[in-house]
Design an enzyme around this catalytic site. Structure first.
Site, short mmCIF file in Angstrom:
data_model
loop_
_atom_site.label_atom_id
_atom_site.label_comp_id
_atom_site.label_asym_id
_atom_site.label_seq_id
_atom_site.Cartn_x
_atom_site.Cartn_y
_atom_site.Cartn_z
N SER A 121 -4.98 -3.09 1.08
CA SER A 121 -5.54 -3.69 2.29
C SER A 121 -4.45 -3.74 3.34
O SER A 121 -3.47 -4.48 3.18
CB SER A 121 -6.05 -5.11 2.00
OG SER A 121 -6.35 -5.79 3.22
N VAL A 122 -4.60 -2.92 4.37
CA VAL A 122 -3.62 -2.90 5.46
C VAL A 122 -4.29 -3.53 6.67
O VAL A 122 -5.36 -3.09 7.10
CB VAL A 122 -3.16 -1.47 5.78
CG1 VAL A 122 -1.94 -1.49 6.69
CG2 VAL A 122 -2.82 -0.71 4.50
N ARG A 126 -15.58 -6.45 3.68
CA ARG A 126 -15.69 -5.19 2.94
C ARG A 126 -15.13 -5.27 1.52
O ARG A 126 -15.03 -4.26 0.81
CB ARG A 126 -14.99 -4.07 3.71
CG ARG A 126 -15.76 -3.68 4.98
CD ARG A 126 -14.89 -2.98 6.01
NE ARG A 126 -15.67 -2.56 7.18
CZ ARG A 126 -16.06 -3.39 8.16
NH1 ARG A 126 -15.75 -4.68 8.12
NH2 ARG A 126 -16.78 -2.94 9.16
N HIS A 159 3.71 -0.52 12.94
CA HIS A 159 3.92 -0.37 11.49
C HIS A 159 2.59 -0.08 10.79
O HIS A 159 2.52 0.72 9.86
CB HIS A 159 4.57 -1.63 10.92
CG HIS A 159 5.13 -1.42 9.56
ND1 HIS A 159 4.83 -2.27 8.51
CD2 HIS A 159 5.94 -0.47 9.05
CE1 HIS A 159 5.45 -1.83 7.43
NE2 HIS A 159 6.14 -0.75 7.73
N SER A 201 0.81 -1.22 0.00
CA SER A 201 0.00 0.00 0.00
C SER A 201 0.84 1.26 0.00
O SER A 201 0.45 2.27 -0.58
CB SER A 201 -0.94 0.00 1.21
OG SER A 201 -1.97 -0.97 1.02
N PHE A 202 2.02 1.20 0.65
CA PHE A 202 2.84 2.41 0.66
C PHE A 202 3.28 2.78 -0.76
O PHE A 202 3.40 3.97 -1.09
CB PHE A 202 4.08 2.23 1.56
CG PHE A 202 4.74 3.52 1.93
CD1 PHE A 202 5.83 3.97 1.20
CD2 PHE A 202 4.26 4.30 2.96
CE1 PHE A 202 6.45 5.17 1.51
CE2 PHE A 202 4.87 5.51 3.28
CZ PHE A 202 5.96 5.95 2.56
N PHE A 212 -9.43 7.01 -2.89
CA PHE A 212 -8.80 6.24 -1.82
C PHE A 212 -9.62 4.99 -1.51
O PHE A 212 -10.66 5.07 -0.84
CB PHE A 212 -8.69 7.14 -0.57
CG PHE A 212 -7.91 6.57 0.56
CD1 PHE A 212 -8.55 5.95 1.63
CD2 PHE A 212 -6.53 6.65 0.58
CE1 PHE A 212 -7.84 5.44 2.70
CE2 PHE A 212 -5.79 6.13 1.65
CZ PHE A 212 -6.45 5.53 2.70
#
Ligand SMILES: Nc1c(NC[C@H](O)[C@H](O)[C@H](O)CO)[nH]c(=O)[nH]c1=O
Ligand SMILES: CC(=O)[C@@H](O)COP(=O)(O)O
Length: 159
Positions: free
Chosen positions: A86-87, A133, A94, A63-64, A119
């Site tokens: 997806s984090v 989700r 972290h 994701s970063f 986003f």
């Protein structure tokens, strides 16, 4: 309190997207989640008239890296960009730094550049929340992101 179903919306209120072109940048971390989000977004764009050849998909490691991928996608003559990630919280802080970094980075791209970046990054305490989700009991946030992308592309064209 869980969110309402993310995939329920009034389809009659969505602009015709047949002439729009979208870039979708997808994180490979938790790919079983992000591919579900991507399918929700892609299928919704197609449902509202977007031509398959006008959906560009790039994969990035995590994701970063969505920040860099979105910055380069903005240069691809698209009407809007969707970033998908997806984090999921682990043992350390972290999670907090990744979520905050991505949020701030995508915000910066919307401020600094002309192409809207939508986003679609799930930030969940558990894998079940992410599953729910990305096509589960709470719908698909990818569908929601595609609707937002069409609306923002339409707004950009008018202003
Ligand atoms: N733990 C998760 C990550 N971590 C990786 C970072 O996004 C990044 O790729 C790394 O720090 C190198 O820059 N990424 C996710 O998308 N989801 C996670 O749960
Ligand atoms: C969000 C993350 O980077 C996370 O998955 C890393 O796990 P941990 O905090 O246990 O190292």
């Amino acid at each position: 309190m869980a969110t309402t179903n993310l995939s329920e919306y009034d389809k009659t209120t969505i602009p015709d997207a047949k002439n729009f072109r979208f870039g979708i940048v997808v994180s490979e971390w938790n790919t079983h989640i992000t591919e579900g989000l991507y399918n929700g977004a892609k299928n919704t764009l197609l449902e509202h008239g977007v031509k398959p050849e006008n959906i560009i998909k790039w994969d990035v490691p995590g994701s970063f890296e969505l920040i860099y991928g979105a910055k380069k996608m903005q240069q691809q003559h698209v009407n809007a960009v969707i970033v998908i990630g997806s984090v999921i919280k682990g043992e350390t802080k972290h999670f907090d730094f990744v979520c905050d970094g991505v949020t701030q980075g995508i915000k910066d791209l919307n401020v600094l550049n002309e192409t809207p970046v939508i986003f679609c990054v799930l930030t969940d305490d558990t894998e079940q929340q992410a599953i729910d989700r990305s096509g589960g009991k709470h719908g698909n946030k990818g569908t929601e992101a595609a609707v937002v992308a069409i609306k923002m592309a339409d707004l950009r064209q008018k202003i």
